[in-house]
Write a protein that holds these residues in place. Structure first.
Motif, mmCIF file in Angstrom:
data_model
loop_
_atom_site.group_PDB
_atom_site.id
_atom_site.type_symbol
_atom_site.label_atom_id
_atom_site.label_comp_id
_atom_site.label_asym_id
_atom_site.label_seq_id
_atom_site.Cartn_x
_atom_site.Cartn_y
_atom_site.Cartn_z
ATOM 1 N N TYR A 3 0.726 -1.219 -0.006
ATOM 2 C CA TYR A 3 0.049 -0.052 0.054
ATOM 3 C C TYR A 3 0.901 1.405 -0.002
ATOM 4 O O TYR A 3 0.420 2.329 -0.639
ATOM 5 C CB TYR A 3 -0.854 -0.084 1.167
ATOM 6 C CG TYR A 3 -0.137 0.214 2.460
ATOM 7 C CD1 TYR A 3 0.041 1.480 3.042
ATOM 8 C CD2 TYR A 3 0.133 -0.951 3.226
ATOM 9 C CE1 TYR A 3 0.702 1.374 4.031
ATOM 10 C CE2 TYR A 3 1.041 -1.021 4.281
ATOM 11 C CZ TYR A 3 1.263 0.384 4.720
ATOM 12 O OH TYR A 3 2.071 0.537 5.946
ATOM 13 N N SER A 6 1.317 1.782 -3.745
ATOM 14 C CA SER A 6 0.159 1.928 -4.319
ATOM 15 C C SER A 6 -0.707 3.178 -4.000
ATOM 16 O O SER A 6 -1.552 3.580 -4.790
ATOM 17 C CB SER A 6 -0.848 0.504 -4.605
ATOM 18 O OG SER A 6 -0.863 0.397 -3.120
ATOM 19 N N PRO A 8 -3.116 3.811 -1.889
ATOM 20 C CA PRO A 8 -4.714 3.679 -1.973
ATOM 21 C C PRO A 8 -5.354 4.643 -1.380
ATOM 22 O O PRO A 8 -6.554 5.019 -1.675
ATOM 23 C CB PRO A 8 -5.115 2.377 -1.569
ATOM 24 C CG PRO A 8 -4.115 1.976 -0.247
ATOM 25 C CD PRO A 8 -2.789 2.481 -1.065
ATOM 26 N N ALA A 188 -1.469 -6.429 6.506
ATOM 27 C CA ALA A 188 -2.596 -5.766 5.427
ATOM 28 C C ALA A 188 -4.070 -5.920 6.367
ATOM 29 O O ALA A 188 -4.556 -4.821 6.497
ATOM 30 C CB ALA A 188 -2.571 -6.097 4.172
ATOM 31 N N PHE A 230 -0.127 3.867 6.477
ATOM 32 C CA PHE A 230 -1.225 3.402 5.707
ATOM 33 C C PHE A 230 -2.343 4.695 5.770
ATOM 34 O O PHE A 230 -3.058 4.756 4.703
ATOM 35 C CB PHE A 230 -1.783 2.435 6.595
ATOM 36 C CG PHE A 230 -3.090 1.630 6.007
ATOM 37 C CD1 PHE A 230 -3.125 1.002 4.981
ATOM 38 C CD2 PHE A 230 -4.356 1.733 6.632
ATOM 39 C CE1 PHE A 230 -4.259 0.378 4.126
ATOM 40 C CE2 PHE A 230 -5.573 1.137 6.079
ATOM 41 C CZ PHE A 230 -5.330 0.435 4.875
#
Ligand code: ATP
Ligand code: MG
Length: 519
Positions: A3, A6, A8, A188, A230
């Motif tokens: 993450y 990427s 998100p 995750a 995150f």
């Protein structure tokens, strides 16, 4: 699982992510991302392959995130080690994990070199977690941080479930530390579970976390570095806990949310220096790793006008399994079970107990480890055929699904036919004005063939460690508790209660003291 790369949650690349709590220097989200992919490229060039392990042996630093994310991006496993380890202890971790590379700070370098030698790792595979060169050891930034980024290794869902990303070691409270195999999916899952469960607790736009607990422990690794990355919440990093710099960093960097441990709560409740700092920026103190009593939660909440949250977890559950939801905070409780998990409380024969009854906590879910490293027997003893991890902790669940931890099964003191939970007596003693800190153990009395609860107490400065003080404490406890919980093993005064950096009372050391006294 990647993450960070990427992104998100569309975190702005310019947002500070890792902030040095002492110098104020920081790495932005974009810098952490880019440096991690450069580190991944450097590892590749160095010959570090998919499935290899890298050991990071350092106190907290802002670059910790880069080495973590870069190592897993290269398909490797990061094994973070306790910087207080001796060479022998580190050697054990290096050998168990078959680490290829060791990155050590200037402070830990000598121990790292000795351990690497013992474990047969060449000196050329040891790097400094710094920009300098010391004694011919190269800085990791020179050798392992390539100019160009390299894409992270990709995994299918199944691979992410079965590939080890982290090899953290358990605290070693009940025996030798065990290597815990944590997959990409375990982490995750825990991040997603935590974010869903605590929706509304964190304000992504304005919150700031504090990274004062050791990152080598899974609590720091997941709840500080991973959660910050995150959610895009800046993390103020301190190398280690020390009261003045901790309070100063909170006030200076306007930290709003602090993950801490019960020993720090004791100081927040009792230390006179605490009120000298402006801590009004803090919204929540979150506790984990050891029991936090209702009384201590309330004392801190009132003294500092903050919210106090307590969670529960283990290295084996990546780590969090329980934490309160904001609308329902009950002091003394560890809150509710995270979504996606199942849990039971069972008696000695493995039968579910009724709500409100005590029993061992068993739990299952996507955040439960793959197993213990190189210990198939221990794994099979801990995770049953239905996937439930047997925690070794005694818990209670009430009718309204609130969970409470009583203590560890192994720590319960057996006085004649009765059980005494050290945590309950410790919570009571901490409410006494004279008591700065304390710990309870059971001492065996051969004449009665039973264990007796004994208190080790650190007195508040200026209080006399006399027989009269001890008697007053014993008498006062006797008035508040059931007959079998009285301090029949007596009181001993001690300068400091031994505790680990991860916040646990080191009862082993107190048992040693008790044994020496017997001789
Ligand atoms: P080892 O397994 O090596 O003996 P350890 O169990 O202390 O050491 P960790 O995985 O760091 O290693 O800690 C998990 C344990 O911490 C739990 O099993 C529990 O006993 C304790 N713990 C964590 N959170 C809480 C809490 N909120 N209240 C009481 N105990 C807690
Ligand atoms: Mg344990």
């Amino acid at each position: 699982w990647h993450y960070v790369f990427s992104n998100p949650n569309n975190i702005s690349l310019d947002k500070p992510l890792m902030i040095d709590g002492i110098t104020g220097n920081h790495l932005t989200y974009g810098q952490v991302k880019s440096n991690s992919l450069r580190f991944r490229a450097g590892l590749h060039k160095f010959g570090f392959k998919k499935g290899d392990a890298l050991c990071l042996f350092s106190q907290n630093k802002v670059d910790y995130a880069v080495v973590m994310f870069g190592t897993v991006a290269a398909g490797g496993a990061l094994t973070p080690a306790n910087p207080a380890y001796t060479a022998k202890e580190l050697q054990y971790q290096l050998e168990q994990t078959k680490s290829k590379i060791v990155i050590a700070s200037a402070e830990t370098l000598a121990v790292a070199l000795e351990a690497a030698k013992l474990a047969g790792i060449p000196k050329s595979n040891v790097f400094l977690f710094d920009d300098r060169e010391i004694d011919g050891v190269q800085p990791y930034t020179k050798v392992l941080l390539a100019d160009q980024e390299m894409e992270a290794v990709e995994y299918t869902y199944e691979e992410a479930c079965s590939t080890i990303a982290y090899l953290c070691f358990s605290s070693g409270t009940t025996g030798r530390s065990k290597g815990v195999m944590t997959s990409h999916m375990n982490i995750a899952s825990n991040l997603t579970q935590l974010s869903q469960h605590t929706k509304g607790t964190v304000d992504v736009a304005t919150d700031r976390y504090l990274g004062v607990l050791p990152f080598y422990h899974i609590y720091g690794l997941t709840c500080m570095i991973h959660l910050a990355a995150f959610q895009g919440t800046p993390l103020v990093v301190l190398p280690r806990f020390e009261l003045a710099s901790f309070l100063n960093a909170i006030a200076t960097h306007r930290v709003t949310f602090c993950h801490i441990v019960p020993p720090i709560f004791i100081l927040l409740a009792k230390d006179p220096s605490v009120t000298k700092y402006d801590l009004s920026c803090v919204r929540y103190f979150w506790s984990g790793a050891a029991p936090l009593s209702k009384e201590l939660s309330e004392a801190v909440a009132q003294r500092l006008n903050v919210g106090v949250l307590q969670g529960y977890g283990m290295t084996e559950s990546s780590p969090v399994s329980h934490t309160p939801i904001l609308s329902n905070i009950i002091n003394g409780s560890i809150g509710e079970l995270l979504p996606g998990m199942k849990a039971r409380i069972v008696d000695e024969s493995g039968k579910d107990v009724a709500p409100g009854e005590r029993g061992e906590l068993w739990m299952a879910g996507p955040n439960i480890m793959l197993g213990y490293l190189n210990m198939p027997d221990a794994t099979a003893e801990t995770i049953d055929k239905d996937g439930y991890l047997h925690t070794g902790d005694v818990a209670i669940m009430t009718e309204d699904k609130q969970w409470y931890i009583v203590d560890r099964v192994k720590e319960l003191i057996k006085y004649k036919g009765f059980q005494v939970a050290p945590a309950e007596l410790e919570a009571l003693l901490l409410t006494y004005e004279n008591v700065a800190d304390c710990a309870i153990i059971g001492v065996y009395d051969p004449s009665q063939a039973t264990e007796l609860p004994r208190a080790y107490i650190k007195l508040v400065l200026g209080v006399e460690a006399s027989d009269a003080t001890a008697k007053a404490i014993i008498d006062s406890v006797a008035k508040s508790v059931a007959n079998h919980k009285k301090l029949r093993g007596g009181v001993r005064f001690i300068a400091e209660i031994p505790k680990s950096a991860a916040g646990k009372i080191l009862r082993k050391e107190l048992r040693e003291l008790a044994n020496q006294e017997m001789k």
